[in-house]
Design an enzyme around this catalytic site. Structure first.
Site, PDB file in Angstrom:
ATOM      1  N   CYS A  32       0.979  -1.231   0.123  1.00 55.99           N
ATOM      2  CA  CYS A  32       0.025   0.059  -0.112  1.00 55.99           C
ATOM      3  C   CYS A  32       0.825   1.291  -0.103  1.00 55.99           C
ATOM      4  O   CYS A  32       1.570   1.453  -1.087  1.00 55.99           O
ATOM      5  CB  CYS A  32      -1.164  -0.067   1.186  1.00 55.99           C
ATOM      6  SG  CYS A  32      -2.413   1.087   0.963  1.00 55.99           S
ATOM      7  N   HIS A  42      -3.653  -5.581   1.006  1.00 53.60           N
ATOM      8  CA  HIS A  42      -3.130  -5.893   2.375  1.00 53.60           C
ATOM      9  C   HIS A  42      -3.297  -7.426   2.713  1.00 53.60           C
ATOM     10  O   HIS A  42      -4.238  -7.852   3.099  1.00 53.60           O
ATOM     11  CB  HIS A  42      -3.798  -5.205   3.406  1.00 53.60           C
ATOM     12  CG  HIS A  42      -3.417  -3.492   3.552  1.00 53.60           C
ATOM     13  ND1 HIS A  42      -2.214  -3.064   4.161  1.00 53.60           N
ATOM     14  CD2 HIS A  42      -4.126  -2.524   3.035  1.00 53.60           C
ATOM     15  CE1 HIS A  42      -2.410  -1.800   3.869  1.00 53.60           C
ATOM     16  NE2 HIS A  42      -3.358  -1.427   3.245  1.00 53.60           N
ATOM     17  N   GLU A  72      -1.593  -8.818   4.732  1.00 53.15           N
ATOM     18  CA  GLU A  72      -1.327  -8.974   6.079  1.00 53.15           C
ATOM     19  C   GLU A  72      -2.885  -9.003   7.054  1.00 53.15           C
ATOM     20  O   GLU A  72      -2.699  -9.500   8.229  1.00 53.15           O
ATOM     21  CB  GLU A  72      -0.333  -7.941   6.843  1.00 53.15           C
ATOM     22  CG  GLU A  72      -0.943  -6.521   6.779  1.00 53.15           C
ATOM     23  CD  GLU A  72      -0.699  -5.894   5.473  1.00 53.15           C
ATOM     24  OE1 GLU A  72      -0.674  -4.492   5.605  1.00 53.15           O
ATOM     25  OE2 GLU A  72      -0.689  -6.443   4.529  1.00 53.15           O
TER      26      GLU A  72
END
Length: 230
Positions: A87, A204, A206
């Site tokens: 990002c 993302h 994660e």
């Protein structure tokens, strides 16, 4: 795997990234500040996480790309080190010219916060070796400037060199305009350097590493990295 995460004023995803790396490796990453001028010895991976560095007051990632630590990251990459930007981190990599192109305002000119699906175009990078070629996984997008842009010659070169790693797709893997919510050229969601050791993506992964929180679609990215450095 020995990893480090760099934080900047306005970074807000460093803890999520640290949890993802620890989940995959069992080892907590080092946390670095943008005004540091050197990296710890023996690093395998440097991560530039998401957020809004310097409030995105100039261009997203432009001020962070001039931070003191970036010279050390340039040197690390030049020596063959691995760098991941997610990002805002992807924006920094482009602004620092570690990756080509730029991230523009989303096509709809509004912030997008929603799930998307990504098709794996290259499964032979350290960052995607945990996925099968052509696999589709879910990730979260949360950005206002995620519209990937490069000139036609650069785009053609990226395609010819196999540097497009992820594309926005439908859940069944179709690369279509409907799946490309931010308007990125050629549905590009993530790309790598010529040596495949610097990788940037807008969504993302994660977010999806814990089955009790939001599933594990993104976990293979981190377990694959851990296996690459085992």
């Amino acid at each position: 795997m020995k990893a480090a995460i760099v934080t900047f004023p306005g970074t807000n995803r460093e803890r999520d990234m640290a949890l993802a790396l620890k989940c995959a490796t069992g080892r907590a990453p080092a946390m670095l500040w943008h005004r540091d001028t050197a990296l710890p010895a023996g690093l395998d991976l440097v991560v530039l996480p998401g957020g809004f560095s310097y409030g995105d007051y100039l261009r997203c990632g432009a001020m962070a790309a001039q931070s003191p630590i970036m010279q050390a990251i340039h040197d690390f990459a030049a020596r063959g080190g691995h760098v991941l930007g997610v990002c805002n981190g992807f924006q920094m990599l482009c602004e620092a010219q570690l990756l080509p192109g730029a991230l523009l305002k989303n096509a709809a000119l509004r912030f997008l916060s929603m799930d998307c699906h990504l098709r794996v175009e290259r499964a032979d990078t350290p960052f995607t070796r945990g996925f099968a070629p052509g696999a589709v996984f879910r990730a979260t997008m949360a950005h206002g400037d995620g519209n990937y842009f490069a000139d036609a010659a650069t785009l053609d070169a990226l395609e010819a060199e196999g540097r497009v790693v992820l594309r926005y797709a439908t859940p069944d893997g179709a690369v279509s305009p409907a799946a490309n919510r931010n308007g990125s050229q050629r549905n590009i969601a993530g790309l790598c350097s010529a040596n495949r050791r610097v990788f940037g993506l807008m969504p993302h992964p994660e977010n999806q590493v814990d089955p009790l929180i939001d599933g594990t679609d993104g976990l293979p990215m981190f377990t694959g990295l851990a296996a690459a450095f085992a």
